[in-house]
Scaffold this motif. Structure first.
Motif, PDB file in Angstrom:
ATOM      1  N   ARG A  43      -2.725  18.233  -8.539  1.00 31.57           N
ATOM      2  CA  ARG A  43      -3.174  18.935  -7.539  1.00 31.57           C
ATOM      3  C   ARG A  43      -3.822  17.920  -6.446  1.00 31.57           C
ATOM      4  N   ARG A  44      -4.447  16.698  -7.080  1.00 27.68           N
ATOM      5  CA  ARG A  44      -4.790  15.748  -6.035  1.00 27.68           C
ATOM      6  C   ARG A  44      -4.093  15.045  -5.063  1.00 27.68           C
ATOM      7  N   ALA A  45      -4.475  14.975  -3.857  1.00 29.10           N
ATOM      8  CA  ALA A  45      -3.519  14.264  -2.887  1.00 29.10           C
ATOM      9  C   ALA A  45      -3.091  12.833  -3.273  1.00 29.10           C
ATOM     10  N   PHE A  46      -2.195  12.445  -2.774  1.00 28.34           N
ATOM     11  CA  PHE A  46      -1.522  11.155  -3.066  1.00 28.34           C
ATOM     12  C   PHE A  46      -2.617   9.941  -2.872  1.00 28.34           C
ATOM     13  N   TRP A  47      -3.252  10.114  -1.644  1.00 30.44           N
ATOM     14  CA  TRP A  47      -4.072   9.090  -1.313  1.00 30.44           C
ATOM     15  C   TRP A  47      -5.377   9.188  -1.980  1.00 30.44           C
ATOM     16  N   TRP A  62       2.135   9.352  -6.028  1.00 27.86           N
ATOM     17  CA  TRP A  62       2.820  10.831  -5.871  1.00 27.86           C
ATOM     18  C   TRP A  62       3.674  10.982  -6.928  1.00 27.86           C
ATOM     19  N   ARG A  63       4.492   9.940  -7.270  1.00 24.01           N
ATOM     20  CA  ARG A  63       5.737  10.341  -8.497  1.00 24.01           C
ATOM     21  C   ARG A  63       4.915  10.411  -9.670  1.00 24.01           C
ATOM     22  N   GLU A  67       0.950  -1.220  -0.071  1.00 29.12           N
ATOM     23  CA  GLU A  67       0.023  -0.133  -0.026  1.00 29.12           C
ATOM     24  C   GLU A  67       0.869   1.397  -0.054  1.00 29.12           C
ATOM     25  N   LEU A  68       2.122   1.228   0.864  1.00 31.34           N
ATOM     26  CA  LEU A  68       2.645   2.447   0.968  1.00 31.34           C
ATOM     27  C   LEU A  68       3.716   2.602  -0.521  1.00 31.34           C
ATOM     28  N   GLY A  69       3.845   1.400  -1.204  1.00 33.10           N
ATOM     29  CA  GLY A  69       4.464   1.757  -2.309  1.00 33.10           C
ATOM     30  C   GLY A  69       3.502   2.091  -3.435  1.00 33.10           C
TER      31      GLY A  69
END
Length: 69
Positions: free
Chosen positions: A57-61, A28-29, A20-22
């Motif tokens: 502009r959207r958040a990575f989550w 994000w990248r 999930e973190l990956g």
């Protein structure tokens, strides 16, 4: 004194957590890379500057469910 230890399901949780973190780091990248593309590159992939800026502009989550698998 007797010590009783229980092997919890931590080993099953860790790979899922790292996956999930990956996934979040990858999103994000990708969004950072999208905002660096010039207009010609955006035209090649069929995305307008406004769409690219909105996505960047959207958040990575904040990712669509289809990106999760």
């Amino acid at each position: 004194m007797t010590f009783i230890t229980a092997n919890r399901r931590r080993t099953a949780l860790r790979p899922a957590l790292f996956a999930e973190l990956g996934r979040l780091v990858a999103i994000w990248r990708q969004r950072r890379a999208l905002e660096t593309l010039d207009d010609r590159a955006l035209e090649d992939i069929g995305v307008s500057r406004a769409q690219a800026d909105a996505e960047a502009r959207r958040a990575f989550w904040d990712a669509p469910a289809t990106w999760r698998y």
